[in-house]
Design an enzyme around this catalytic site. Structure first.
Site, PDB file in Angstrom:
ATOM      1  CG  ASP A  26      -1.928   1.159   1.152  1.00 33.61           C
ATOM      2  OD1 ASP A  26      -2.631   1.268   0.138  1.00 33.61           O
ATOM      3  OD2 ASP A  26      -2.003   1.960   2.100  1.00 33.61           O
TER       4      ASP A  26
ATOM      5  CD  GLU B  84      -1.504   5.846   3.233  1.00 32.44           C
ATOM      6  OE1 GLU B  84      -2.363   6.715   3.010  1.00 32.44           O
ATOM      7  OE2 GLU B  84      -1.771   4.631   3.269  1.00 32.44           O
TER       8      GLU B  84
ATOM      9  CG  HIS C 206      -6.519   6.810   5.403  1.00 38.63           C
ATOM     10  ND1 HIS C 206      -6.574   6.550   4.059  1.00 38.63           N
ATOM     11  CD2 HIS C 206      -7.798   7.014   5.784  1.00 38.63           C
ATOM     12  CE1 HIS C 206      -7.826   6.606   3.650  1.00 38.63           C
ATOM     13  NE2 HIS C 206      -8.596   6.871   4.674  1.00 38.63           N
TER      14      HIS C 206
ATOM     15  CG  ASP D 127      -4.595   1.610   4.997  1.00 41.00           C
ATOM     16  OD1 ASP D 127      -4.908   1.523   6.193  1.00 41.00           O
ATOM     17  OD2 ASP D 127      -4.851   2.599   4.294  1.00 41.00           O
TER      18      ASP D 127
END
Length: 303
Positions: free
Chosen positions: A20, A22, A159, A164
């Site tokens: 994942d 950000e 987040h 995540d």
DNA sequence: TCTCCTCGAGATCT
DNA sequence: CTCGAGGAGA
């Protein structure tokens, strides 16, 4: 920009890398990666992790700081994207990549690989979003946060990239267990089941009262409360029958919402016109609304 | 009867 | 992007 990405993998995998990102926003073109996290899974278990914050060229907006909890001051001493990409590449190698709405993350990563390493990120991948839509079609949404709550995962999406990714991993494993218990495969779920009326008739038996008494139904338009296949099943379960198109033998035409279809634009479908014609000629046919249909089988409490 | 195509609606990621 | 409804054509 054309991206030459890998292929979607339908099979149940026991070895993959779940990851994942950000980022500073939604656009791979204008936004930047600020955190990357990945876990290598072998035999359904996490065997190693990779986690790093990344200093972007431009700052993070207050919105993203609020959303992720990653603040600009946390990134001052962190490596830049080009410094971490080689080790990210080592971690991913030729593994299948799992992510939730994986194309979002894949696109960011693809562009970075392309720009800084002059490499194509063409690993095959699994998209948990697409998968869960098939495995849990009854859910009203398939956002990671909703899935986590509904399935009571031990990892919670925050987040932040690692949490995540861990949540994504957990849900993927749950999907495998859930379908295994039902003795179906992911591949079954992705079959473009052109489900015909006859398929329904042969798989569904009239198990309830024969309320509909052999009467024949046709549907047109989009139903509000269920999809067409469910409605077909409902008819057969309650002792009715279904036809594809309107003809003399049909007793009811059930009207969904026709506004959506471009050719209709709120006008009448061909099924509707034909039904009206038959009614004028004295056939035993009624045009009814979706709610009246539910009333007939005592479903919902329609006014 | 079945397969393929078009179109619009709606969804998800930060 | 994916999905489903409807329609064209085989």
């Amino acid at each position: 920009m054309i991206r030459n990405k890998g292929s979607f993998i339908v099979e149940e995998l026991s070895e993959y890398v779940v990851f994942d990102l950000e980022t500073t926003g939604l656009s791979p073109e204008y936004d930047e990666i600020i955190e990357f996290s990945a876990c290598l899974v072998i035999n359904n278990e996490i065997v190693s992790r990779y986690e790093t914050l990344i200093k972007p060229e431009y700052g993070i907006s207050p919105f993203i700081e609020e959303l992720t909890g990653i603040r600009n001051d946390m990134l001052e001493d962190k490596p830049k994207i080009d410094e971490v990409l080689p080790s990210i590449y080592d971690f991913l190698k030729d593994k299948v990549l799992l992510g939730h709405n994986v194309h979002f993350d894949l696109n960011f990563l693809y562009d970075a690989f392309n720009k800084y390493l002059n490499l194509e990120l063409n690993n095959d991948y699994v998209d948990l979003l697409r998968l869960t839509r098939k495995v849990y079609p009854e859910y009203k949404t398939h956002r990671l946060e909703f899935l986590s709550k509904e399935l009571k995962t031990t990892n919670k999406p925050t987040h932040r990239a690692l949490n995540d990714a861990l949540t994504t991993y957990e849900i993927y494993e749950l999907c495998k267990r859930f379908t295994k218990e039902k003795s179906i495969t992911f591949s079954d779920l992705f079959q473009t089941s052109y489900l015909t009326v006859n398929d329904i008739k042969s798989t569904v038996n009239a198990e309830e009262d024969h309320i509909l008494n052999g009467e024949i139904f046709v549907f047109t338009g989009t139903l509000e409360k269920m999809d067409r296949k469910s409605a077909w099943e409902l008819v057969v379960k309650n002792g009715g029958d279904i036809a594809d198109g309107v003809s003399k033998k049909v007793n009811y035409l059930v009207l969904g919402n026709g506004d959506y279809h471009q050719r209709l634009k709120g006008g009448k479908s061909n099924k509707m016109k034909k039904a009206e014609d038959l009614i004028l000629k004295g056939n035993d046919l009624q045009i009814i609304s979706e709610n009246v249909f539910y009333d007939m089988i005592y479903l919902y409490d329609n006014k």
